[in-house]
Every structure is written in structure tokens, then in C-alpha cells.
Scaffold this motif. Structure first.
Motif, short mmCIF file in Angstrom:
data_model
loop_
_atom_site.label_atom_id
_atom_site.label_comp_id
_atom_site.label_asym_id
_atom_site.label_seq_id
_atom_site.Cartn_x
_atom_site.Cartn_y
_atom_site.Cartn_z
N ASP A 73 0.53 -1.22 -0.01
CA ASP A 73 0.29 -0.46 -0.17
C ASP A 73 0.70 1.72 -0.07
O ASP A 73 0.86 2.04 -0.76
N LEU A 74 1.96 0.76 1.02
CA LEU A 74 3.03 2.44 0.68
C LEU A 74 3.55 2.55 -0.74
O LEU A 74 4.00 3.69 -0.86
N ARG A 75 3.44 1.38 -1.39
CA ARG A 75 4.41 1.56 -2.44
C ARG A 75 3.63 1.94 -3.53
O ARG A 75 3.87 2.87 -4.12
N ASP A 76 2.37 1.84 -3.70
CA ASP A 76 1.86 2.76 -4.14
C ASP A 76 1.92 4.11 -4.02
O ASP A 76 1.96 4.84 -4.94
N VAL A 77 1.29 4.45 -2.89
CA VAL A 77 1.07 5.91 -2.43
C VAL A 77 1.97 6.35 -2.96
O VAL A 77 2.39 8.00 -3.31
N ILE A 78 3.98 5.89 -3.04
CA ILE A 78 4.61 6.71 -3.21
C ILE A 78 5.03 6.66 -4.17
O ILE A 78 5.37 7.19 -4.91
N THR A 79 4.70 5.77 -5.17
CA THR A 79 5.63 5.69 -6.55
C THR A 79 4.16 6.57 -7.24
O THR A 79 4.46 7.46 -7.94
N VAL A 80 2.64 6.94 -6.73
CA VAL A 80 1.28 7.98 -7.00
C VAL A 80 2.51 9.24 -7.36
O VAL A 80 2.97 10.15 -7.93
N LEU A 81 3.40 9.64 -5.85
CA LEU A 81 3.99 11.07 -5.58
C LEU A 81 4.96 11.70 -6.52
O LEU A 81 5.30 12.23 -6.65
N LYS A 82 5.97 9.90 -6.34
CA LYS A 82 7.21 10.25 -6.73
C LYS A 82 6.55 10.93 -8.56
O LYS A 82 7.23 11.36 -9.98
N ALA A 83 6.05 9.74 -8.89
CA ALA A 83 6.02 9.69 -10.56
C ALA A 83 5.22 10.86 -11.63
O ALA A 83 5.57 11.06 -12.15
N SER A 84 4.58 11.59 -10.21
CA SER A 84 3.88 12.72 -10.51
C SER A 84 4.40 13.26 -10.83
O SER A 84 4.54 14.64 -11.64
N SER A 85 5.72 13.28 -10.14
CA SER A 85 6.23 15.18 -10.76
C SER A 85 7.07 14.93 -11.36
O SER A 85 7.31 15.84 -11.80
N ASP A 86 7.50 13.64 -12.20
CA ASP A 86 8.30 13.60 -13.10
C ASP A 86 7.10 14.13 -14.10
O ASP A 86 8.58 14.16 -15.48
N ILE A 87 6.39 13.48 -14.35
CA ILE A 87 4.89 13.64 -15.31
C ILE A 87 4.99 14.91 -15.45
O ILE A 87 5.45 15.78 -16.61
N GLU A 88 4.74 15.93 -14.25
CA GLU A 88 5.02 16.93 -14.25
C GLU A 88 6.24 18.08 -14.91
O GLU A 88 5.76 19.13 -15.61
N ARG A 89 7.09 17.37 -14.60
CA ARG A 89 8.45 18.06 -15.34
C ARG A 89 8.56 17.71 -17.23
O ARG A 89 9.20 18.42 -17.24
N ILE A 90 8.19 16.87 -16.98
CA ILE A 90 8.19 16.28 -18.68
C ILE A 90 6.74 17.78 -19.59
O ILE A 90 6.96 18.80 -20.37
N GLY A 91 6.06 17.73 -18.51
CA GLY A 91 5.28 19.24 -19.09
C GLY A 91 5.72 20.12 -19.11
O GLY A 91 5.45 21.41 -19.68
N ASP A 92 6.53 20.47 -18.42
CA ASP A 92 7.20 22.20 -18.70
C ASP A 92 8.39 22.09 -19.33
O ASP A 92 8.85 23.58 -20.06
#
Length: 234
Positions: A86-105
Motif C-alpha cells: 500500500d505504501l509503495r502504491d502511494v509513494i509511486t504516485v507521489l514520485k511519478a507525478s513529479s516526473d510527469i509534471e516536469r515533462i509538462g514543463d
């Protein structure tokens, strides 16, 4: 005893609903970023300043989405104190969303370069290479979102392997731009912009590879370094 079990079941059900909401929001954010990259590359190839401006304006929604994801993930951790998978699920969303946002930048950066290039000397040969590089970057973004949704570890490894194509394309474009700029001073400004755009596209590949790492982390529970050559960009 039964009452405790019932409370646990209710809490578990609520947690899973909230976690699913996170995944849905991440997917929506991913689609927005995928569209931003596609549109920014098209705007650059077509010299379409209006489309480039749209990409810049829509980036606000991507940033808002990332902020919401961050707030929801931290709230989920605080309220439910998840462990293991469960913790891995949450951490993955948190970290991956940061990388995806940078792609948008980087989509925004490409769009700004499109606008700044108005009136400069164009080099069709370089623009063809950048268009191909942009298509490859778009494919990688689309594929990594699919790998995330499917939790596909094998696909994540394959996508990361393709990152070298963007690295090679950047080197090729840099070399050609340098030659053009040395031979024709009027191409210095446009050559500099081409090099910058190619660099943005190459960095998109790095962030895609980062997301691949998080897909693998979600599956295996360990961090696998797939992007060692570009660690300073993480």
C-alpha cells in the motif's frame, strides 16, 4: 472482536477508494501532459505560435493537478499510515507525478522556443530531425503511461532501453547545428534554439525513464537505476 474487524474492513474499503482516486487523477494528469508534448512538438514543426501559446496556458492545469496529487498522497499517508504494498502504491504516485509534471514543463519550454524563433533563419534539415525526435518522445510518454496503468514491469524496461535513441538524436542535432552556425552566422540564433529544443526532448526521455523506475518499484519493491548517465537531471 467482530466490531474491530468490521471497522478494519470499512477503513480498508475507504483507503482503497482513495487510492483508486489517486490513480485516476494521475492518469488524467498523464493524459494532459501527453497532449501537451504532442501539441508542443506539432507547434514547433508547423511554426504554429497559436498552438504553442495554448500549451503554455494549459500548463497551469497540470501544475494544479500535481499539487492536488501531492496533497492527497500526504493526506492518505497521515490518515491511514499504509505499509508494504500500500505504501509503495502511494509513494509511486507521489514520485511519478513529479516526473510527469516536469515533462509538462519541457512541453512549455518547447512552446516558448517556437514563439521565440519567429523571424529567424530556418534550417529544414534540422527541423526534420527534431520532428522525428519529438515523435519518439511522444511515443515514450504514451507508452510509460500505459505501463503505469497496467503495472507492466517488462514494458517499463523496454521503454527505458529506447531512451538511447533520444540521446543519439540530440548528439546528431547538436553536431549539425554547430556546423551550420560555423558556416552561416545567420543561423546562429535558430541553431541555438534547435539545440535547446532537442535538449528538452532528450530530457523528456530521462523523466520517462524515471517513471519506468517507479513502475518497477511498484512491482518489485526496490529502486532500479535505469538512468545513471543522467543522474544530475533527476
Amino acid at each position: 472482536m467482530l466490531e474491530r474487524a468490521w471497522e478494519w474492513i470499512k477503513m480498508r474499503d475507504t483507503f482503497e477508494k482513495e487510492l483508486n482516486k489517486l490513480h485516476v487523477l494521475f492518469a488524467e494528469m498523464g493524459m494532459m501532459v501527453n497532449e501537451a508534448i504532442s501539441h508542443s512538438v506539432k507547434a514547433f514543426s508547423d511554426h504554429d505560435n497559436e498552438l504553442a501559446q495554448e500549451v503554455i496556458l494549459r500548463d497551469k492545469k497540470i501544475n494544479e493537478c500535481e499539487n492536488e496529487l501531492e496533497s492527497l498522497t500526504l493526506e492518505l499517508i497521515a490518515l491511514y499510515q499504509p505499509v508494504t504494498t500500500d505504501l509503495r502504491d502511494v509513494i509511486t504516485v507521489l514520485k511519478a507525478s513529479s516526473d510527469i509534471e516536469r515533462i509538462g514543463d519541457h512541453a512549455v519550454s518547447i512552446s516558448r522556443a517556437t514563439i521565440k524563433m519567429k523571424g529567424t533563419r530556418r534550417i529544414p534539415e534540422i527541423e526534420v530531425e527534431i520532428a522525428k525526435m519529438g515523435e519518439q518522445a511522444c511515443v515514450m510518454v504514451e507508452q510509460v503511461l500505459d505501463a503505469y496503468i497496467k503495472n507492466d514491469e517488462e514494458q517499463a524496461y523496454q521503454i527505458a532501453d529506447d531512451d538511447h535513441k533520444l540521446d543519439n538524436a540530440l548528439e546528431s542535432i547538436r553536431d549539425k547545428c554547430l556546423k551550420f552556425m560555423q558556416n552561416d552566422p545567420k543561423t546562429v540564433v535558430s541553431g541555438s534554439h534547435y539545440t535547446l529544443v532537442a535538449t528538452y526532448l532528450e530530457r523528456i526521455g530521462d523523466y520517462v525513464t524515471n517513471v519506468c523506475e517507479w513502475v518497477i518499484f511498484l512491482k518489485k519493491g526496490e529502486i532500479v537505476e535505469l538512468n545513471k548517465d543522467h543522474e544530475e537531471k533527476r
